[in-house]
Design a protein around this motif. Structure first.
Motif, mmCIF file in Angstrom:
data_model
loop_
_atom_site.group_PDB
_atom_site.id
_atom_site.type_symbol
_atom_site.label_atom_id
_atom_site.label_comp_id
_atom_site.label_asym_id
_atom_site.label_seq_id
_atom_site.Cartn_x
_atom_site.Cartn_y
_atom_site.Cartn_z
ATOM 1 N N GLU A 48 -36.962 -24.633 -18.963
ATOM 2 C CA GLU A 48 -36.173 -23.856 -18.006
ATOM 3 C C GLU A 48 -34.726 -24.331 -17.899
ATOM 4 N N LEU A 49 -34.524 -25.657 -17.893
ATOM 5 C CA LEU A 49 -33.180 -26.188 -17.636
ATOM 6 C C LEU A 49 -32.091 -25.655 -18.568
ATOM 7 N N PRO A 50 -32.389 -25.497 -19.875
ATOM 8 C CA PRO A 50 -31.314 -25.002 -20.761
ATOM 9 C C PRO A 50 -30.781 -23.620 -20.379
ATOM 10 N N LYS A 51 -31.534 -22.882 -19.555
ATOM 11 C CA LYS A 51 -31.087 -21.530 -19.171
ATOM 12 C C LYS A 51 -29.953 -21.559 -18.154
ATOM 13 N N TYR A 52 -29.695 -22.731 -17.550
ATOM 14 C CA TYR A 52 -28.702 -22.809 -16.473
ATOM 15 C C TYR A 52 -27.569 -23.762 -16.847
ATOM 16 N N GLY A 53 -26.482 -23.666 -16.093
ATOM 17 C CA GLY A 53 -25.308 -24.506 -16.343
ATOM 18 C C GLY A 53 -25.565 -25.980 -16.049
ATOM 19 N N LYS A 54 -24.479 -26.730 -16.131
ATOM 20 C CA LYS A 54 -24.546 -28.185 -16.109
ATOM 21 C C LYS A 54 -24.852 -28.782 -14.736
ATOM 22 N N ASN A 55 -24.369 -28.128 -13.687
ATOM 23 C CA ASN A 55 -24.432 -28.734 -12.351
ATOM 24 C C ASN A 55 -25.701 -28.390 -11.571
ATOM 25 N N VAL A 56 -26.534 -29.395 -11.364
ATOM 26 C CA VAL A 56 -27.805 -29.181 -10.668
ATOM 27 C C VAL A 56 -27.782 -29.915 -9.330
ATOM 28 N N MET A 57 -28.105 -29.190 -8.270
ATOM 29 C CA MET A 57 -28.240 -29.810 -6.959
ATOM 30 C C MET A 57 -29.727 -30.110 -6.771
ATOM 31 N N LEU A 58 -30.028 -31.387 -6.556
ATOM 32 C CA LEU A 58 -31.421 -31.807 -6.413
ATOM 33 C C LEU A 58 -31.729 -31.968 -4.924
ATOM 34 N N SER A 59 -32.474 -31.014 -4.379
ATOM 35 C CA SER A 59 -32.782 -31.028 -2.946
ATOM 36 C C SER A 59 -34.191 -31.555 -2.718
ATOM 37 N N TYR A 60 -34.308 -32.509 -1.816
ATOM 38 C CA TYR A 60 -35.637 -33.032 -1.494
ATOM 39 C C TYR A 60 -35.666 -33.577 -0.080
#
Lengths: 388, 388
Positions: B26-38
């Motif tokens: 899945e990750l390759p489908k999106y841009g570079k910046n990931v917000m990791l919410s937990y």
């Protein structure tokens, strides 16, 4: 839930008495050239053809007619459809009909731009699709196959006496399907009950496999109970909207991949039924009903606990002081009585099978391995004999 | 199936013990910046955080941490998340946690680029989304809310003492969700059973409404039976994979729009429970369990035939020579016993509600109209008193 799996069903459904109007929302998403695929012309008699054409014209589409899709679509017809699709640079295949027309549309959608013989590639070698796929939309007029929300596409090759279904991936699923229960009212009763049994058998094929207490088993028991309930109403009153709509919805969910997730499945009734279909061209649902009782009685001892559960949870068989065998047998008897009540074909002789065909049918039956007993071709032969 | 409706659920699910690996797809489908919410950091103790970070790094993502999402996500936290998302040009919000984290991620996804106060627009005025939406993916560590495959996003405003859920459309559904039953093993029992009751209540909210024999009713009976069966196993053995996986799958299907299609729904237990939650900050599932019995006993006379059906089809109550009232009452008693067996909160006093709060809770309860009896605020007050 067993193993690792992914689930995604991209088909958009429009359901209800006014659902055809939603065609206006879908058509603008596709190009100008629409191939209109349908069957023998019943949609011209009941007015559905006119309604669809009106919407197509209002949306400025150029329509390429592709009529005469038969109940068991043939390779010959498939090649014809591919020719129309490719020559006219078709942007959308609109299938108006039952499962056969939807199956056929999907087969054309993957075959039109296949650079070799699609039967060999997609049916004999069962390869994945690596060529351009034409989008498909469906307007359903007959229910049973679940083809409106899955990747299944059964094609019959008369020369090779083979009827084979390829279950394609999500990229081949219809983009949208329009489900109007009213469109199914005019269907002859024989077609309606064949569809009902097709639905039932889709569920039992997935139910009678595996031993775990899977959420899917409970969902399938719910679907079966809903189907049995609604079918009895529709038999008496074919224009009961509630009954016809519940049958339609049950058909879709019985075979849109959901209930098979995380469990094993069987499919031997379909394999035997399809072999019978290749020899007789009989209605799909009837080929299934005609071989079912012999098959399930044959495998019952190998999956006794599930057949017992089926009897109790689906048919409300009371367990009091009966053996598991007695409970299981009672459940199958209930199913048989319901099938007779519907007027289904209960033997293959009535479908045109003669003694001399049995060996050929048995030999051409594809053996699946997910059921409670992996059959030998001799056992298939015995089941066919018992179905005569 | 009533009315006209459309159905499409675009969320892709990855299920199973190895499902986290699919994050790599899945990750390759999106841009570079990931917000990791937990949430509060339990994912750091059980190793899930490390596994997720490893995959994010391996896929070359720049990770922006967004921890501390509370069990009932607040407007304050929402605004904080929006700031992180907008300032860092986030391409994907990856929610790792339970329903609260998933809900919160969806709220941020629609609020970050909202040009006015998102609480006012999306929660008080319940408007549709017309601004940029940031894609959301979920890694589930707790089950119950079904948030992993729907558009629901409940947010609490402490100043206004309001806990409101907006059910957003398909464009806000998570793009993908990863469901690994093993990730739920380490959850404290109290959280597990609160989740189980949340699932049960999602189903009963949709089941106890309408009078038709809808396919959805049968599906919901199946889901409830599966849940009751699996919850009893998980209570004794929290690491029973089959039980935890069936609970996880049931949770998803209980609230991913399917069973509500073509029928009316209730949701009053959620409305009362959410009002209790806004005053106490108690666990969502526990607020539902604490008010449920008083509510269902109150409306039972108004929907007697459905409560009778519930007793017979879900709890196997034998009907022999009992009145409909007796059968219905027996069914509700069975449900109450099962709830006590799980150790759920059975009154709101234990959740911190005091007598002086009752009027305020009753007044702030939003009244829905799909159930068997449209409540007055006085009736809500009586139900709350009976729940003390």
């Amino acid at each position: 839930m067993l193993g690792n799996f992914s689930y995604c069903n991209p088909t958009k459904l429009y359901f209800g008495e006014d659902s055809l109007n939603f065609l206006n929302e879908e058509l603008p998403k596709y190009g100008k050239n629409v191939m209109l695929s349908y069957g023998g012309g019943s949609i011209k008699k009941n007015g559905i053809y006119d309604k669809v054409m009106e919407i197509l014209k209002a949306n400025g589409k150029t329509v390429f007619e592709d009529s005469g899709v038969m109940p068991n679509p043939t390779t010959t017809k498939l090649y014809e459809g591919c020719k129309i699709a490719k020559e006219n640079d078709i942007d959308l295949i609109l299938a108006v009909g039952g499962g056969s027309v939807c199956d056929y549309a999907k087969a054309v959608s993957v075959s039109a731009y296949c650079d070799e013989n699609p039967w060999d590639k997609y049916y004999l070698r069962m390869e994945d699709v690596d060529n351009k796929i034409i989008p498909v939309g469906c307007v359903l007029t007959m229910v049973g196959t679940g083809s409106e929300m899955n990747g299944g596409a059964v094609i019959t090759n008369h020369e090779q006496k083979l009827k084979i279904g390829h279950v394609f991936g999500e990229n081949v699923f219809p983009k949208f399907s329009i489900l109007n229960p009213v469109f199914t009212y005019t269907l002859p009763q024989r077609q309606m009950v064949a569809g009902v049994y097709d639905i039932m058998n889709h569920i039992t094929e997935q139910y009678f496999s595996g031993e775990d207490d899977n959420t899917s088993d409970y969902l399938m028991e719910g679907l079966m109970k809903s189907l049995i309930y609604s079918s009895r109403i529709a038999l008496v009153n074919p224009t009961d909207y509630e009954a016809r709509s519940n049958i339609m919805w049950t058909a879709t969910w019985a075979l849109n991949t959901l209930v098979a997730k995380g469990k094993s499945t069987d499919w031997m009734v379909h394999m035997i039924g399809q072999a019978v279909g290749a020899y007789t061209d009989a209605t799909h649902g009837m080929t299934l009903s005609a071989v079912s009782m012999a098959y399930y009685r044959h495998i019952c001892p190998y999956g006794l606990s599930k057949f017992k559960r089926f009897a109790m949870n689906v048919w409300n068989v009371a367990p009091n002081s009966k053996t598991d065998e007695q409970i299981a047998t009672e459940g199958l008897n209930c199913m048989e009585n319901w099938m007779k009540e519907l007027g289904l074909a209960m033997n293959i002789r009535n479908l045109g099978v003669t003694e001399d065909m049995l060996e050929g049918i048995a030999k051409s039956t594809f053996i699946m391995e997910g059921g409670y007993k992996v059959l030998t071709h001799d056992e298939v032969f015995e089941i066919l004999r018992a179905s005569m």
